[in-house]
Design an enzyme around this catalytic site. Structure first.
Site, mmCIF file in Angstrom:
data_model
loop_
_atom_site.group_PDB
_atom_site.id
_atom_site.type_symbol
_atom_site.label_atom_id
_atom_site.label_comp_id
_atom_site.label_asym_id
_atom_site.label_seq_id
_atom_site.Cartn_x
_atom_site.Cartn_y
_atom_site.Cartn_z
ATOM 1 N N SER A 130 -3.167 -30.204 -24.192
ATOM 2 C CA SER A 130 -4.638 -30.153 -24.095
ATOM 3 C C SER A 130 -5.239 -31.563 -24.083
ATOM 4 O O SER A 130 -4.632 -32.521 -24.583
ATOM 5 C CB SER A 130 -5.212 -29.325 -25.248
ATOM 6 N N ASN A 131 -6.453 -31.676 -23.524
ATOM 7 C CA ASN A 131 -7.066 -32.999 -23.404
ATOM 8 C C ASN A 131 -7.395 -33.619 -24.763
ATOM 9 O O ASN A 131 -7.397 -34.840 -24.901
ATOM 10 C CB ASN A 131 -8.307 -32.922 -22.512
ATOM 11 N N GLU A 161 5.076 -34.484 -16.384
ATOM 12 C CA GLU A 161 4.058 -33.458 -16.164
ATOM 13 C C GLU A 161 2.658 -34.078 -16.118
ATOM 14 O O GLU A 161 1.842 -33.751 -15.285
ATOM 15 C CB GLU A 161 4.152 -32.413 -17.285
ATOM 16 N N SER A 220 5.812 -23.564 -25.313
ATOM 17 C CA SER A 220 4.800 -23.083 -26.256
ATOM 18 C C SER A 220 5.283 -21.859 -27.022
ATOM 19 O O SER A 220 5.965 -20.996 -26.473
ATOM 20 C CB SER A 220 3.526 -22.711 -25.499
HETATM 21 C C1 LIG Z 1 -2.802 -22.154 -17.217
HETATM 22 C C2 LIG Z 1 -1.850 -22.484 -18.336
HETATM 23 C C3 LIG Z 1 -0.511 -22.643 -18.044
HETATM 24 C C4 LIG Z 1 0.391 -22.935 -19.080
HETATM 25 N N1 LIG Z 1 1.711 -22.998 -18.756
HETATM 26 C C5 LIG Z 1 2.602 -23.215 -19.744
HETATM 27 C C6 LIG Z 1 3.997 -23.197 -19.432
HETATM 28 O O1 LIG Z 1 4.396 -23.016 -18.275
HETATM 29 N N2 LIG Z 1 4.883 -23.381 -20.428
HETATM 30 C C7 LIG Z 1 4.478 -23.589 -21.727
HETATM 31 O O2 LIG Z 1 5.330 -23.772 -22.584
HETATM 32 N N3 LIG Z 1 3.151 -23.600 -22.073
HETATM 33 C C8 LIG Z 1 2.209 -23.410 -21.091
HETATM 34 N N4 LIG Z 1 0.867 -23.377 -21.417
HETATM 35 C C9 LIG Z 1 0.463 -23.515 -22.816
HETATM 36 C C10 LIG Z 1 -0.247 -24.809 -23.137
HETATM 37 O O3 LIG Z 1 0.633 -25.887 -23.103
HETATM 38 C C11 LIG Z 1 -0.926 -24.631 -24.508
HETATM 39 O O4 LIG Z 1 -1.932 -23.651 -24.350
HETATM 40 C C12 LIG Z 1 -1.535 -25.917 -25.018
HETATM 41 O O5 LIG Z 1 -0.529 -26.840 -25.327
HETATM 42 C C13 LIG Z 1 -2.434 -25.692 -26.250
HETATM 43 O O6 LIG Z 1 -1.733 -24.982 -27.224
HETATM 44 P P1 LIG Z 1 -2.346 -23.638 -27.873
HETATM 45 O O7 LIG Z 1 -2.776 -22.742 -26.763
HETATM 46 O O8 LIG Z 1 -1.371 -23.136 -28.868
HETATM 47 O O9 LIG Z 1 -3.686 -24.084 -28.597
HETATM 48 P P2 LIG Z 1 -3.827 -24.786 -30.008
HETATM 49 O O10 LIG Z 1 -2.733 -25.769 -30.199
HETATM 50 O O11 LIG Z 1 -4.019 -23.735 -31.044
HETATM 51 O O12 LIG Z 1 -5.177 -25.590 -29.797
HETATM 52 C C14 LIG Z 1 -6.470 -24.966 -29.822
HETATM 53 C C15 LIG Z 1 -7.512 -26.083 -29.637
HETATM 54 O O13 LIG Z 1 -7.436 -27.017 -30.735
HETATM 55 C C16 LIG Z 1 -7.243 -28.334 -30.249
HETATM 56 N N5 LIG Z 1 -6.360 -29.097 -31.136
HETATM 57 C C17 LIG Z 1 -5.189 -28.671 -31.654
HETATM 58 N N6 LIG Z 1 -4.645 -29.652 -32.422
HETATM 59 C C18 LIG Z 1 -5.500 -30.711 -32.362
HETATM 60 C C19 LIG Z 1 -5.481 -32.014 -32.909
HETATM 61 N N7 LIG Z 1 -4.482 -32.435 -33.695
HETATM 62 N N8 LIG Z 1 -6.525 -32.842 -32.632
HETATM 63 C C20 LIG Z 1 -7.554 -32.435 -31.837
HETATM 64 N N9 LIG Z 1 -7.622 -31.195 -31.290
HETATM 65 C C21 LIG Z 1 -6.610 -30.352 -31.553
HETATM 66 C C22 LIG Z 1 -6.583 -28.145 -28.899
HETATM 67 O O14 LIG Z 1 -6.741 -29.262 -28.073
HETATM 68 C C23 LIG Z 1 -7.301 -26.905 -28.374
HETATM 69 O O15 LIG Z 1 -8.554 -27.256 -27.834
HETATM 70 C C24 LIG Z 1 -0.060 -23.099 -20.424
HETATM 71 C C25 LIG Z 1 -1.423 -22.962 -20.708
HETATM 72 C C26 LIG Z 1 -2.309 -22.641 -19.691
HETATM 73 C C27 LIG Z 1 -3.764 -22.486 -20.039
#
Ligand SMILES: Cc1cc2nc3c(=O)[nH]c(=O)nc-3n(C[C@H](O)[C@H](O)[C@H](O)COP(=O)(O)OP(=O)(O)OC[C@H]3O[C@@H](n4cnc5c(N)ncnc54)[C@H](O)[C@@H]3O)c2cc1C
Length: 387
Positions: free
Chosen positions: A366-367, A243, A128
């Site tokens: 994310s789901n 994963e 990320s």
């Molecule tokens: C406890 C925890 C552990 C984690 N560990 C790691 C790790 O070890 N390594 C790592 O690299 N990352 C890690 N992450 C990061 C995680 O993979 C990201 O938080 C996640 O992929 C969402 O990305 P974002 O936070 O940038 O949110 P965003 O991408 O900004 O998304 C925000 C919201 O918008 C929704 N959204 C975005 N795009 C779309 C779409 N096209 N259609 C529908 N909905 C959409 C998302 O589902 C979410 O609800 C971790 C996160 C958590 C909470």
């Protein structure tokens, strides 16, 4: 699929049960999200490895036992039934390990797998970025080739364990000007290398095992690249499949939580509302259903099949089940469960679990994104945004 265990499988279960009974730490460890707890969990990884239980499905040559996925499920059932701690090295053994097994060279397998199985090197996943979470193809961190090294510049975020871990794996843009999925490479790097800064991120519960990573001209040998230059996306997609699929969250973990929930409900007796009782029953059935489904998928993989986009179904199922179970426990425990600083013993375990369960629908992709994958790849619906 035959649901009866063979005598060999039963003997294996007895062996795991006996070892766990003799070795699982008495009483809960401090949370992995704090340095003292992290060290306790690493000590547990090493103890597991001393019994050769680090990763039972890996070949013996790499510190495993060469067992199949059904035996792995049995191992997991006994592991969680015994109340053993969370795995400090889950990103290594469940995600990077299988990736190296599939895409790594013999030299990389020999170099990285055994220390991983032994708990000597703890791994963090660094995909990320501030502008590339759900939209992972937007990755901007760069790796510029300089002889037999890459020079890494950029920033990663939300990296679990990264505040304390030893090594990290991530995607970097190795082709200047490349867009989206193209021109990315999958690189392994020492988190203590010069030029890397770790900045812990305080989470909802206040602990700081999570971190941001900053790369300022970090030199990484080309030999640390998994698969070809520019082929990182395909490798990362395989890692993401591990994963979301069978590895990261085995059903046994949720069956153990469901069993604890049933106990909690029994102990509270008539104070539990009919609605909460129904939720307990639904949770128990959900955990069983997930276990049966996993046995089915494992049998298919052993027979030469694959888990593809349906890994996304698993991911949604386990994350929602976990959240529902912990929410039900909070409901049963009532207001006392919400006072974190005063909570102790079992109440605290439920509360910590509840806070963590809230992140289940976000991490590992994310789901909402998993639902997009299901819609497009399993149901054949038009791509998002397609007119
Ligand atoms: C406890 C925890 C552990 C984690 N560990 C790691 C790790 O070890 N390594 C790592 O690299 N990352 C890690 N992450 C990061 C995680 O993979 C990201 O938080 C996640 O992929 C969402 O990305 P974002 O936070 O940038 O949110 P965003 O991408 O900004 O998304 C925000 C919201 O918008 C929704 N959204 C975005 N795009 C779309 C779409 N096209 N259609 C529908 N909905 C959409 C998302 O589902 C979410 O609800 C971790 C996160 C958590 C909470």
């Amino acid at each position: 699929m035959d649901l009866a265990y063979t005598p060999e499988q039963q003997a294996f279960r007895a062996e795991v049960r006996e070892w766990m009974a003799a070795n699982v730490p008495v009483g809960a460890l401090v949370t992995l999200e704090r340095e003292d707890g992290y060290r306790q969990h690493v000590a547990w990884e090493r103890r597991l490895a001393s019994g050769n239980w680090g990763m039972v499905t890996w070949p013996e040559a790499y510190g495993g036992r060469g067992l199949d996925l059904i035996q792995w499920l049995i191992f997991e059932e006994e592991y969680w039934r015994a109340g053993a701690p969370n795995r400090a090295n889950q990103n290594g053994i469940f995600l990077l390990g299988p990736t190296i097994m599939e895409f790594g060279t013999d030299e990389q397998k020999a170099r990285f797998l055994t220390p991983m199985a032994k708990g000597e090197v703890i791994w963090a996943q660094a995909w990320s970025e501030p502008g590339a979470g759900s939209d992972m193809a937007a990755i901007a961190s760069r790796a510029v080739r300089d002889g037999d090294h890459y020079v890494l510049t950029g920033q990663k975020t939300w990296s679990s364990r990264a505040a304390y871990a030893d090594w990290g794996f991530g995607l970097f843009r190795t082709e200047e000007g490349s867009k989206r999925h193209k021109g990315l490479s999958f690189l392994l790097f020492d988190l203590n290398a010069p030029g890397i800064t770790r900045r812990p991120i305080r989470q909802l519960h206040g602990d700081t095992g999570f971190a941001e990573l900053f790369f300022d001209e970090v030199r990484v040998p080309v030999a640390n690249r998994i698969s070809g230059e520019g082929e990182g996306w395909n490798v990362a997609m395989a890692t993401a499949g591990f994963e979301r699929g069978l590895m990261l969250r085995s059903p046994a973990r949720f069956q153990a939580t469901a069993a604890r929930l049933v106990e909690l409900c029994r102990a509270q007796g008539s104070r539990v509302s009919p609605g909460a009782r129904e939720a307990v029953s639904a949770a128990w059935k959900g955990a069983q259903a997930y276990a049966y489904n996993t046995y089915m998928v494992a049998s298919r993989i052993i027979a030469g099949g694959h888990i593809g986009a349906e890994a996304s179904l698993n991911k949604i199922f386990w994350s929602e089940l976990d959240r529902a179970m912990h929410r039900t426990a909070m409901q049963i425990l009532g207001a006392a469960a919400e006072l974190r600083h005063f909570a102790d013993g079992e109440v605290n375990a439920w509360l910590e679990g509840y806070i963590f369960s809230l992140s289940g629908p976000i991490y590992a992709g994310s789901n909402e994104i998993q639902r997009n994958i299901i819609a497009e790849r399993l149901l054949g619906l038009p791509r998002q945004g397609a007119g």
